[in-house]
Design an enzyme around this catalytic site. Structure first.
Site, mmCIF file in Angstrom:
data_model
loop_
_atom_site.group_PDB
_atom_site.id
_atom_site.type_symbol
_atom_site.label_atom_id
_atom_site.label_comp_id
_atom_site.label_asym_id
_atom_site.label_seq_id
_atom_site.Cartn_x
_atom_site.Cartn_y
_atom_site.Cartn_z
ATOM 1 N N LYS A 149 0.716 -1.273 0.351
ATOM 2 C CA LYS A 149 -0.466 -0.781 0.017
ATOM 3 C C LYS A 149 1.024 1.780 -0.048
ATOM 4 C CE LYS A 149 -3.309 2.431 3.431
ATOM 5 N NZ LYS A 149 -4.326 2.841 2.060
ATOM 6 N N THR A 187 -2.763 6.600 -0.168
ATOM 7 C CA THR A 187 -3.634 6.913 0.550
ATOM 8 C C THR A 187 -4.855 7.795 0.101
ATOM 9 O OG1 THR A 187 -4.574 7.141 3.380
ATOM 10 C CG2 THR A 187 -3.239 8.424 2.987
ATOM 11 N N GLU A 247 -2.991 0.829 -3.666
ATOM 12 C CA GLU A 247 -3.974 0.041 -2.723
ATOM 13 C C GLU A 247 -4.331 -1.107 -1.994
ATOM 14 O OE1 GLU A 247 -5.607 2.178 0.435
ATOM 15 O OE2 GLU A 247 -5.872 3.904 -1.017
HETATM 16 C C1 LIG Z 1 -7.886 6.504 10.077
HETATM 17 C C2 LIG Z 1 -7.882 6.928 8.486
HETATM 18 O O1 LIG Z 1 -8.535 7.925 8.437
HETATM 19 N N1 LIG Z 1 -7.385 5.713 7.623
HETATM 20 C C3 LIG Z 1 -7.862 5.590 6.467
HETATM 21 C C4 LIG Z 1 -8.189 6.590 5.131
HETATM 22 C C5 LIG Z 1 -8.681 6.521 4.302
HETATM 23 N N2 LIG Z 1 -7.843 5.871 3.378
HETATM 24 C C6 LIG Z 1 -6.369 4.810 4.881
HETATM 25 O O2 LIG Z 1 -5.838 4.328 3.485
HETATM 26 N N3 LIG Z 1 -6.769 4.938 6.050
#
Ligand SMILES: CC(=O)Nc1cc[nH]c(=O)n1
Length: 105
Positions: free
Chosen positions: A21, A24, A74
């Site tokens: 990954k 984000t 991802e």
């Molecule tokens: C805590 C949080 O928002 N985590 C996220 C949100 C979107 N993508 C991701 O990888 N992690």
């Protein structure tokens, strides 16, 4: 002021540590990160630190522009990615794609 910390749901920890990954997708509240910034990564659930990453880029992207490449970054299928983002943010049009790589030291 850019926060030098970011949290991820614990279920993403393994993929981040393995390098599977590398992006984000966040909403505007987390668009403040800057390329070149070193960020401490912790779990959202317990705030447990598990690595540092270096931010490579922060780019605005529309939900409808998400494609197979983003899904691969991802470590998900594209349907899975769309479902994960919708579960987290609801019906969201504009996202911020934060690209990163692990800091090994
Ligand atoms: C805590 C949080 O928002 N985590 C996220 C949100 C979107 N993508 C991701 O990888 N992690």
């Amino acid at each position: 002021m850019s926060s030098n910390k970011i949290t991820f749901f614990q279920r993403f920890e393994k993929d981040i540590l393995s390098g599977a990954k590398t992006i984000t997708l966040r909403d505007a509240s987390e668009s403040h990160y800057k390329a070149g910034q070193r960020v401490a990564v912790s779990t959202y659930e317990t705030d447990r630190w598990f690595c540092d990453v270096l931010i490579d880029a922060v780019e605005c992207i529309k939900f409808d522009e998400l494609n197979q490449i983003h899904a691969e970054q991802e470590n998900m299928t594209l349907p899975e990615l769309r479902s994960v983002i919708t579960d987290i943010y609801g019906e969201i049009e504009t996202l911020w794609m934060i690209s990163f790589h692990l800091v090994r030291t």
